[in-house]
Design a protein around this motif. Structure first.
Motif, PDB file in Angstrom:
ATOM      1  N   LYS A 138       0.833  -1.199   0.000  1.00  0.00           N
ATOM      2  CA  LYS A 138       0.000   0.000   0.000  1.00  0.00           C
ATOM      3  C   LYS A 138       0.867   1.248   0.000  1.00  0.00           C
ATOM      4  O   LYS A 138       1.965   1.247   0.563  1.00  0.00           O
ATOM      5  CB  LYS A 138      -0.924   0.008   1.221  1.00  0.00           C
ATOM      6  CG  LYS A 138      -1.998  -1.065   1.200  1.00  0.00           C
ATOM      7  CD  LYS A 138      -2.929  -0.920   2.396  1.00  0.00           C
ATOM      8  CE  LYS A 138      -4.055  -1.935   2.328  1.00  0.00           C
ATOM      9  NZ  LYS A 138      -4.984  -1.804   3.477  1.00  0.00           N
ATOM     10  N   PRO A 139       0.369   2.332  -0.611  1.00  0.00           N
ATOM     11  CA  PRO A 139       1.118   3.591  -0.604  1.00  0.00           C
ATOM     12  C   PRO A 139       1.199   4.178   0.801  1.00  0.00           C
ATOM     13  O   PRO A 139       0.362   3.895   1.666  1.00  0.00           O
ATOM     14  CB  PRO A 139       0.288   4.499  -1.525  1.00  0.00           C
ATOM     15  CG  PRO A 139      -0.625   3.591  -2.264  1.00  0.00           C
ATOM     16  CD  PRO A 139      -0.878   2.421  -1.383  1.00  0.00           C
ATOM     17  N   ILE A 190      10.824  -3.965  -0.325  1.00  0.00           N
ATOM     18  CA  ILE A 190       9.591  -3.178  -0.338  1.00  0.00           C
ATOM     19  C   ILE A 190       9.757  -1.915   0.491  1.00  0.00           C
ATOM     20  O   ILE A 190       9.331  -0.818   0.090  1.00  0.00           O
ATOM     21  CB  ILE A 190       8.406  -4.022   0.178  1.00  0.00           C
ATOM     22  CG1 ILE A 190       8.142  -5.208  -0.750  1.00  0.00           C
ATOM     23  CG2 ILE A 190       7.152  -3.161   0.323  1.00  0.00           C
ATOM     24  CD1 ILE A 190       7.806  -4.837  -2.183  1.00  0.00           C
ATOM     25  N   ASP A 191      10.407  -2.026   1.648  1.00  0.00           N
ATOM     26  CA  ASP A 191      10.604  -0.865   2.521  1.00  0.00           C
ATOM     27  C   ASP A 191      11.415   0.221   1.831  1.00  0.00           C
ATOM     28  O   ASP A 191      11.089   1.410   1.928  1.00  0.00           O
ATOM     29  CB  ASP A 191      11.315  -1.294   3.817  1.00  0.00           C
ATOM     30  CG  ASP A 191      10.418  -2.089   4.743  1.00  0.00           C
ATOM     31  OD1 ASP A 191       9.183  -2.060   4.545  1.00  0.00           O
ATOM     32  OD2 ASP A 191      10.949  -2.746   5.666  1.00  0.00           O
ATOM     33  N   ARG A 192      12.476  -0.155   1.127  1.00  0.00           N
ATOM     34  CA  ARG A 192      13.295   0.878   0.495  1.00  0.00           C
ATOM     35  C   ARG A 192      12.625   1.460  -0.746  1.00  0.00           C
ATOM     36  O   ARG A 192      12.808   2.634  -1.061  1.00  0.00           O
ATOM     37  CB  ARG A 192      14.704   0.371   0.211  1.00  0.00           C
ATOM     38  CG  ARG A 192      14.856  -0.788  -0.742  1.00  0.00           C
ATOM     39  CD  ARG A 192      16.322  -1.240  -0.819  1.00  0.00           C
ATOM     40  NE  ARG A 192      16.518  -2.316  -1.773  1.00  0.00           N
ATOM     41  CZ  ARG A 192      17.704  -2.856  -2.051  1.00  0.00           C
ATOM     42  NH1 ARG A 192      18.800  -2.407  -1.458  1.00  0.00           N
ATOM     43  NH2 ARG A 192      17.810  -3.831  -2.934  1.00  0.00           N
ATOM     44  N   MET A 193      11.802   0.670  -1.445  1.00  0.00           N
ATOM     45  CA  MET A 193      11.044   1.236  -2.559  1.00  0.00           C
ATOM     46  C   MET A 193      10.002   2.235  -2.065  1.00  0.00           C
ATOM     47  O   MET A 193       9.656   3.181  -2.766  1.00  0.00           O
ATOM     48  CB  MET A 193      10.359   0.128  -3.368  1.00  0.00           C
ATOM     49  CG  MET A 193      11.282  -0.653  -4.271  1.00  0.00           C
ATOM     50  SD  MET A 193      10.416  -1.569  -5.580  1.00  0.00           S
ATOM     51  CE  MET A 193       9.410  -2.685  -4.625  1.00  0.00           C
ATOM     52  N   GLN A 194       9.510   2.018  -0.851  1.00  0.00           N
ATOM     53  CA  GLN A 194       8.464   2.883  -0.309  1.00  0.00           C
ATOM     54  C   GLN A 194       8.933   4.324  -0.174  1.00  0.00           C
ATOM     55  O   GLN A 194       8.125   5.259  -0.214  1.00  0.00           O
ATOM     56  CB  GLN A 194       8.027   2.352   1.066  1.00  0.00           C
ATOM     57  CG  GLN A 194       6.829   3.030   1.685  1.00  0.00           C
ATOM     58  CD  GLN A 194       5.528   2.689   0.983  1.00  0.00           C
ATOM     59  OE1 GLN A 194       5.090   3.435   0.092  1.00  0.00           O
ATOM     60  NE2 GLN A 194       4.923   1.574   1.346  1.00  0.00           N
ATOM     61  N   ASN A 195      10.232   4.541  -0.077  1.00  0.00           N
ATOM     62  CA  ASN A 195      10.756   5.873   0.229  1.00  0.00           C
ATOM     63  C   ASN A 195      11.085   6.731  -0.992  1.00  0.00           C
ATOM     64  O   ASN A 195      11.639   7.818  -0.836  1.00  0.00           O
ATOM     65  CB  ASN A 195      12.004   5.738   1.107  1.00  0.00           C
ATOM     66  CG  ASN A 195      11.677   5.152   2.465  1.00  0.00           C
ATOM     67  OD1 ASN A 195      10.664   5.495   3.060  1.00  0.00           O
ATOM     68  ND2 ASN A 195      12.524   4.254   2.951  1.00  0.00           N
ATOM     69  N   CYS A 196      10.777   6.249  -2.191  1.00  0.00           N
ATOM     70  CA  CYS A 196      11.070   7.044  -3.391  1.00  0.00           C
ATOM     71  C   CYS A 196       9.777   7.576  -4.013  1.00  0.00           C
ATOM     72  O   CYS A 196       8.678   7.215  -3.612  1.00  0.00           O
ATOM     73  CB  CYS A 196      11.844   6.218  -4.416  1.00  0.00           C
ATOM     74  SG  CYS A 196      10.880   4.911  -5.203  1.00  0.00           S
ATOM     75  N   ASP A 197       9.935   8.454  -5.000  1.00  0.00           N
ATOM     76  CA  ASP A 197       8.793   8.980  -5.753  1.00  0.00           C
ATOM     77  C   ASP A 197       8.650   8.273  -7.100  1.00  0.00           C
ATOM     78  O   ASP A 197       7.549   8.028  -7.572  1.00  0.00           O
ATOM     79  CB  ASP A 197       8.969  10.488  -6.004  1.00  0.00           C
ATOM     80  CG  ASP A 197       9.084  11.274  -4.722  1.00  0.00           C
ATOM     81  OD1 ASP A 197       8.111  11.273  -3.943  1.00  0.00           O
ATOM     82  OD2 ASP A 197      10.150  11.887  -4.489  1.00  0.00           O
ATOM     83  N   ILE A 198       9.796   7.973  -7.709  1.00  0.00           N
ATOM     84  CA  ILE A 198       9.852   7.366  -9.039  1.00  0.00           C
ATOM     85  C   ILE A 198      10.746   6.133  -8.933  1.00  0.00           C
ATOM     86  O   ILE A 198      11.860   6.214  -8.401  1.00  0.00           O
ATOM     87  CB  ILE A 198      10.448   8.350 -10.067  1.00  0.00           C
ATOM     88  CG1 ILE A 198       9.599   9.630 -10.135  1.00  0.00           C
ATOM     89  CG2 ILE A 198      10.573   7.698 -11.444  1.00  0.00           C
ATOM     90  CD1 ILE A 198      10.323  10.802 -10.781  1.00  0.00           C
ATOM     91  N   TYR A 199      10.267   5.005  -9.444  1.00  0.00           N
ATOM     92  CA  TYR A 199      11.076   3.796  -9.400  1.00  0.00           C
ATOM     93  C   TYR A 199      11.422   3.358 -10.822  1.00  0.00           C
ATOM     94  O   TYR A 199      10.537   3.228 -11.673  1.00  0.00           O
ATOM     95  CB  TYR A 199      10.357   2.647  -8.677  1.00  0.00           C
ATOM     96  CG  TYR A 199      11.281   1.477  -8.453  1.00  0.00           C
ATOM     97  CD1 TYR A 199      12.221   1.506  -7.434  1.00  0.00           C
ATOM     98  CD2 TYR A 199      11.268   0.367  -9.302  1.00  0.00           C
ATOM     99  CE1 TYR A 199      13.118   0.456  -7.252  1.00  0.00           C
ATOM    100  CE2 TYR A 199      12.161  -0.682  -9.122  1.00  0.00           C
ATOM    101  CZ  TYR A 199      13.082  -0.623  -8.096  1.00  0.00           C
ATOM    102  OH  TYR A 199      13.974  -1.642  -7.926  1.00  0.00           O
ATOM    103  N   VAL A 200      12.712   3.139 -11.062  1.00  0.00           N
ATOM    104  CA  VAL A 200      13.172   2.634 -12.356  1.00  0.00           C
ATOM    105  C   VAL A 200      13.402   1.139 -12.207  1.00  0.00           C
ATOM    106  O   VAL A 200      14.280   0.707 -11.456  1.00  0.00           O
ATOM    107  CB  VAL A 200      14.468   3.325 -12.814  1.00  0.00           C
ATOM    108  CG1 VAL A 200      14.892   2.780 -14.179  1.00  0.00           C
ATOM    109  CG2 VAL A 200      14.269   4.832 -12.880  1.00  0.00           C
ATOM    110  N   GLU A 201      12.597   0.341 -12.901  1.00  0.00           N
ATOM    111  CA  GLU A 201      12.681  -1.108 -12.741  1.00  0.00           C
ATOM    112  C   GLU A 201      13.641  -1.766 -13.711  1.00  0.00           C
ATOM    113  O   GLU A 201      14.413  -2.639 -13.330  1.00  0.00           O
ATOM    114  CB  GLU A 201      11.291  -1.727 -12.919  1.00  0.00           C
ATOM    115  CG  GLU A 201      11.245  -3.202 -12.563  1.00  0.00           C
ATOM    116  CD  GLU A 201      10.784  -4.112 -13.703  1.00  0.00           C
ATOM    117  OE1 GLU A 201      10.746  -5.326 -13.502  1.00  0.00           O
ATOM    118  OE2 GLU A 201      10.477  -3.577 -14.788  1.00  0.00           O
ATOM    119  N   LEU A 202      13.619  -1.361 -14.973  1.00  0.00           N
ATOM    120  CA  LEU A 202      14.313  -2.133 -15.997  1.00  0.00           C
ATOM    121  C   LEU A 202      14.689  -1.258 -17.174  1.00  0.00           C
ATOM    122  O   LEU A 202      13.907  -0.416 -17.620  1.00  0.00           O
ATOM    123  CB  LEU A 202      13.382  -3.269 -16.467  1.00  0.00           C
ATOM    124  CG  LEU A 202      13.831  -4.126 -17.646  1.00  0.00           C
ATOM    125  CD1 LEU A 202      14.969  -5.046 -17.224  1.00  0.00           C
ATOM    126  CD2 LEU A 202      12.660  -4.965 -18.161  1.00  0.00           C
TER     127      LEU A 202
END
Length: 302
Positions: A138-139, A190-202
């Motif tokens: 969840k956001p 998941i915890d560290r992804m939660q702290n960004c605004d934009i995620y670059v996956e691939l």
């Protein structure tokens, strides 16, 4: 109707989430595998011996084989079970003709979560994306502050194209980004992804000289967390034919990546939050357990 999901190594928990999706709409589905996942997922398919798997196959009406693993194909087929296979990665990518020769005569349908595999000859080819537990991912607070934080935390830096991602981000003067290639537990990821605004996956249009560039499970998880997600999909029409619009930001070459990233970074906070909410809404509507379970129910003729 009893469904059994079997894998040897359940990459990215794909077979387990498939089973969870079926269970979410009341389908009796068990999922078994032979080895534990290295990233320590909170829940996984049950570890089982060969004898246990044989017994469960005998009880099942439908057997779903994952990640192009043919170990139990003949056993299930000879018992008269309805058999399906999921082609999800390197095994099929490197030798699709060989996989087709093994599976096509014995399975009812072939599924894939890789758009670039459509058209390579699998029987009754069907694209189906991963299922996401949108109640779990969840956001946080719908709030952001410029400069926006871009993050990239690859499970495999070579496969995900990390060097190229860093190179492109360094060309954008306004990019505020963090990259960490440390291997961590799934919860920590998941915890560290939660702290960004934009995620670059691939960013990897090719793998071992073969067409690749199709978003993976992490892209869906980041979207469920309410992130703007940059990724590849060289077969976007395959996705749109199956699901319609996609909320992920697709950038299949450097020019697209840089221009789209610059466009996002110049948006005001309100617009960024709106895009983040669209990511979340897209996953819930199209790739939640319930949405995926209902799609599978139709495709499996349950």
């Amino acid at each position: 109707m009893k469904v059994l999901n079997i894998s040897y190594d359940d990459y990215a928990n794909y077979a387990h989430e498939n089973a969870n999706a079926l269970r979410s709409i009341g389908i009796d589905c068990k999922d078994l595998k032979r080895v534990k996942h290295p990233f320590s997922y909170g829940t996984e398919s049950k570890l089982a011996t060969s004898d246990e798997i044989k017994r469960e196959i005998a009880k099942a009406n439908i057997v779903q084989l994952f990640h192009s693993d043919s170990t139990w194909l003949d056993f299930a087929f000879n018992l008269g079970k309805r058999v399906f296979v999921y082609h999800t990665g390197t095994t099929y990518r490197m030798n699709p003709l060989h996989c087709n020769s093994i599976f096509n005569d014995k399975v009812e349908r072939c599924f894939t979560d890789q758009c670039e595999f459509i058209g390579l000859g699998m029987k009754n080819e069907t694209y189906i994306a991963t299922a996401i537990n949108t109640d779990k991912y969840k956001p946080g607070e719908w709030k952001t502050i410029n400069p926006y934080l871009i993050a990239h935390f690859p499970s495999n830096s070579t496969v995900k194209g990390t060097d190229k991602i860093v190179e492109m981000l360094q060309k954008i003067e306004t990019a505020n980004f963090t990259v960490n290639t440390d291997k961590v537990s799934h919860k920590s990821q998941i915890d560290r992804m939660q702290n960004c605004d934009i995620y670059v996956e691939l960013f990897a249009p090719f793998q071992n000289g073969r067409p690749y560039g199709c978003f993976g499970v992490t892209a869906f998880e980041a979207a469920a967390l309410g992130k703007i997600v940059f990724t590849n999909n060289i077969g976007q029409k395959v996705y749109s034919d199956a699901y319609g619009d996609c909320a992920l930001v697709i950038a299949n070459n450097e020019v697209e990546f840089i221009s789209k990233m610059k466009w996002v970074l110049q948006l005001d906070e309100k617009h960024i939050v709106n895009l983040q909410k669209q990511s979340r809404e897209w996953v819930v509507n199209k790739h939640s357990y319930q949405a995926t379970g209902n799609r599978l129910k139709t495709l499996l003729n349950l």
